[in-house]
Design a protein around this motif. Structure first.
Motif, PDB file in Angstrom:
ATOM      1  N   THR A   1       0.821  -1.207   0.000  1.00  0.00           N
ATOM      2  CA  THR A   1       0.000   0.000   0.000  1.00  0.00           C
ATOM      3  C   THR A   1       0.858   1.262   0.000  1.00  0.00           C
ATOM      4  O   THR A   1       0.572   2.221  -0.710  1.00  0.00           O
ATOM      5  N   GLY A   2       1.927   1.247   0.797  1.00  0.00           N
ATOM      6  CA  GLY A   2       2.772   2.434   0.924  1.00  0.00           C
ATOM      7  C   GLY A   2       3.340   2.866  -0.410  1.00  0.00           C
ATOM      8  O   GLY A   2       3.207   4.022  -0.813  1.00  0.00           O
TER       9      GLY A   2
ATOM     10  N   ALA B   1      -5.510   6.909   2.875  1.00  0.00           N
ATOM     11  CA  ALA B   1      -5.559   6.224   1.580  1.00  0.00           C
ATOM     12  C   ALA B   1      -5.768   4.738   1.789  1.00  0.00           C
ATOM     13  O   ALA B   1      -5.581   3.928   0.896  1.00  0.00           O
ATOM     14  N   ASN B   2      -6.196   4.377   2.988  1.00  0.00           N
ATOM     15  CA  ASN B   2      -6.448   2.993   3.350  1.00  0.00           C
ATOM     16  C   ASN B   2      -7.714   2.474   2.662  1.00  0.00           C
ATOM     17  O   ASN B   2      -8.526   3.256   2.206  1.00  0.00           O
TER      18      ASN B   2
ATOM     19  N   ASN C   1     -11.456   3.630   2.717  1.00  0.00           N
ATOM     20  CA  ASN C   1     -11.957   4.762   1.931  1.00  0.00           C
ATOM     21  C   ASN C   1     -12.752   4.258   0.720  1.00  0.00           C
ATOM     22  O   ASN C   1     -12.256   3.462  -0.075  1.00  0.00           O
ATOM     23  N   TRP C   2     -13.982   4.731   0.575  1.00  0.00           N
ATOM     24  CA  TRP C   2     -14.822   4.317  -0.551  1.00  0.00           C
ATOM     25  C   TRP C   2     -14.131   4.607  -1.894  1.00  0.00           C
ATOM     26  O   TRP C   2     -14.335   3.895  -2.884  1.00  0.00           O
ATOM     27  N   GLY C   3     -13.305   5.628  -1.899  1.00  0.00           N
ATOM     28  CA  GLY C   3     -12.566   5.993  -3.114  1.00  0.00           C
ATOM     29  C   GLY C   3     -11.588   4.930  -3.563  1.00  0.00           C
ATOM     30  O   GLY C   3     -11.056   4.994  -4.671  1.00  0.00           O
ATOM     31  N   ARG C   4     -11.320   3.944  -2.721  1.00  0.00           N
ATOM     32  CA  ARG C   4     -10.498   2.819  -3.161  1.00  0.00           C
ATOM     33  C   ARG C   4     -11.353   1.657  -3.639  1.00  0.00           C
ATOM     34  O   ARG C   4     -10.941   0.899  -4.511  1.00  0.00           O
ATOM     35  N   LEU C   5     -12.525   1.493  -3.066  1.00  0.00           N
ATOM     36  CA  LEU C   5     -13.357   0.341  -3.457  1.00  0.00           C
ATOM     37  C   LEU C   5     -14.017   0.528  -4.814  1.00  0.00           C
ATOM     38  O   LEU C   5     -14.067  -0.400  -5.621  1.00  0.00           O
TER      39      LEU C   5
END
Ligand code: PLP
Length: 501
Positions: A147-148, A227-228, A231-235
């Motif tokens: 992720t990093g 940014a984990n 966050n809906w922005g990742r799904l």
């Protein structure tokens, strides 16, 4: 489309607000308040479209407060030939008549997280602008490796953002560490923490939870964000590749339009497989979602029994990105499968926090059982699978993907289900090359060689080129050398953000 919290104690918000906040203030996770649907006709029209065009259709369903122009701009800044080394972005490879591999590692950091973390920064900066927020967004990340780096590559040089990544000093692979400490960009910082991943993660959580610190940050015009995969922005961006994979098989004539497929997903935090669940809810013809775990098989036990129990030995495995005992995104699934019961969801999550376990009711378990199947693979099985897939097909898989294939084989043995299956391949084999090379070439081939030398060995054995992002890594300049104790992470953030005149 509005978003509501799984714990029911916060108002509904638009997607820009949900993405900017990351997590709901009541501790819950934001979910869409109704199911977005793709009709059969719409799905048919998507056959043969580019990945970018398919992404626009899916994302428009969820990000209704973004204009089409804004969504298209986010897409073209992310899914392009500078960032991805395959024009299909997420190409599907056929192993045999019933087994396909969805390669999610053609992005800059060679893991599936690029598919979401390339676009998230653009969704986020637009969200800030749309909600009238003029502060600089500061992304704090605790990482166990993938992720990093994916977040650093996504956020580097994105105006209006800064990113600080914390990683456990001795807790990531050599390749992962070098990938991070050589990161270029005018807004990036990487900090080693003396401790393990949990120490880094707790440190970041404490910073997010420190109201005084957040107030000070706001006064300095900084807005902390995450940014984990909570966050809906990742799904949302991940839903796209399940559609794309299905449509690729239709376009090639491998499946008939409307024919159901199974997806197999190597799982840790339950983010990737949850996106497959959303795709199914939207109308993508999916039969079963097969959840593949490594020796940290808390999810397998849960899917089989309805009892979640994190009170068990944490195991370090050769698929480290799945070494996890608390799968945060499961909360979203529970909320949906209980018919949006925030009271039950909250109760179970509190029980998990206080007692380390919870048990869902019979009806919820029955619903889980209808959609999901799960098993796990030990490291030795994962190694055997890499070897046998290479021998049989000449195809090289990474350790996480091999967990998926191993569990898929167990599914076939257990059920005899002949439905065609697509395995989500979550990382390039080059990223976990020590285990992969050993699995296909044997112990002697890796003896005395470091991970950088093994890149060459693996390339020679597989006939695959070393991915651009992993080439000449050991020759790059180290740009980040800060190491802090876990109690000094807050101070590190302060020092990094302090104006230097
Ligand atoms: C993050 C990661 C996973 C696990 O994904 P989740 O969405 O957390 O379940 C699996 N494989 C690789 C290579 C990863 O980086």
């Amino acid at each position: 489309m509005l978003y509501e919290s799984t714990r029911g104690q916060f108002k509904r918000v638009l997607s820009a607000e949900a993405i900017k906040q990351g997590i709901s203030p009541d501790g819950g996770l934001f979910v869409p308040h109704e199911t977005a649907l793709i009709s059969r006709d719409q799905l048919k029209e998507m056959v043969g479209l580019s990945y970018q065009a398919q992404a626009a259709i899916i994302l428009r369903k969820y990000l209704t407060d973004y204009t089409s122009e804004e969504i298209n701009e986010c897409i073209s800044l992310s899914y392009n030939s500078k960032k991805f080394d395959s024009p299909a972005i997420a190409p599907v490879c056929k192993l045999n008549e019933s087994l396909y591999i969805l390669e999610l590692w053609h992005g800059p950091t060679c893991a599936f997280k690029d598919l979401a973390l390339q676009i998230l920064p653009h969704l986020l900066t637009k969200a800030a602008a749309k909600t009238g927020d003029l502060s600089t967004i500061v992304i704090l990340v605790a990482t166990s490796g993938d992720t990093g780096k994916a977040a650093l590559e996504g956020f580097k040089n994105v105006a209006g953002t800064k990113i600080i990544v914390f990683y456990p000093e001795h807790g990531v692979s050599a390749v992962q560490q070098v990938q991070m400490v050589t990161q270029e960009g005018n807004n990036v910082d990487v900090v080693a923490v003396r401790g393990n991943f949990d120490d880094a993660q707790n440190g970041v959580k404490n910073i997010f939870g420190d109201t005084g610190f957040n107030k000070d940050m706001l006064a300095g015009n900084y807005q902390l964000s995450s940014a984990n995969s909570i966050n809906w922005g990742r799904l949302a961006p991940q839903i796209v590749y399940y559609f794309s994979a299905y449509l690729q098989l239709v376009a090639k004539g491998d499946i008939a339009f409307g024919e159901k497929v199974n997806f197999v997903v190597p799982t840790g935090n339950f983010g990737n497989i949850l996106s497959a669940f959303y795709a199914r809810e939207m109308g993508l013809p999916i039969n079963k979602l097969i959840c593949a775990a490594n020796a940290n098989n808390v999810l397998t036990d849960f899917i089989r029994t309805g009892a979640y129990n994190r009170e068990r030995q944490f195991r370090k495995t050769i698929s480290p990105s799945m070494d996890i005992l608390v799968s945060s995104n499961l909360e979203r699934l529970l909320y949906h499968l209980t018919g949006r019961d925030d009271v039950k969801t909250r109760e179970w999550m509190i029980s998990l926090k206080d007692k380390g376990s919870y048990q869902v009711d019979e009806l919820t378990l029955a619903r889980i059982d209808r959609l999901f199947w799960s098993d796990s693979a030990e490291d030795s099985e994962t190694m055997d699978t890499i070897g046998s897939i290479f021998d049989k097909y000449g195809y090289v898989t990474d350790t996480h993907t091999a967990v998926g294939i191993n569990v898929y084989n167990k599914y076939i043995s257990a059920t005899g289900d002949k439905t065609k299956a697509i395995v989500a391949s979550t990382a390039s084999p080059f990223k976990f090359n020590a285990s992969v090379t050993r699995a296909i070439l044997g112990d002697d081939a890796v003896k005395g060689k470091d991970e950088f030398e093994l890149l060459e060995a693996l390339s020679a054995a597989s006939g695959m080129e070393i991915p651009h992002g992993l080439r000449n890594l050991d020759k790059k300049t180290v740009l980040h050398q800060r190491t802090v104790s876990r109690n000094d992470m807050k101070e590190a953030v302060n020092n990094i953000l302090k104006p230097t005149n």
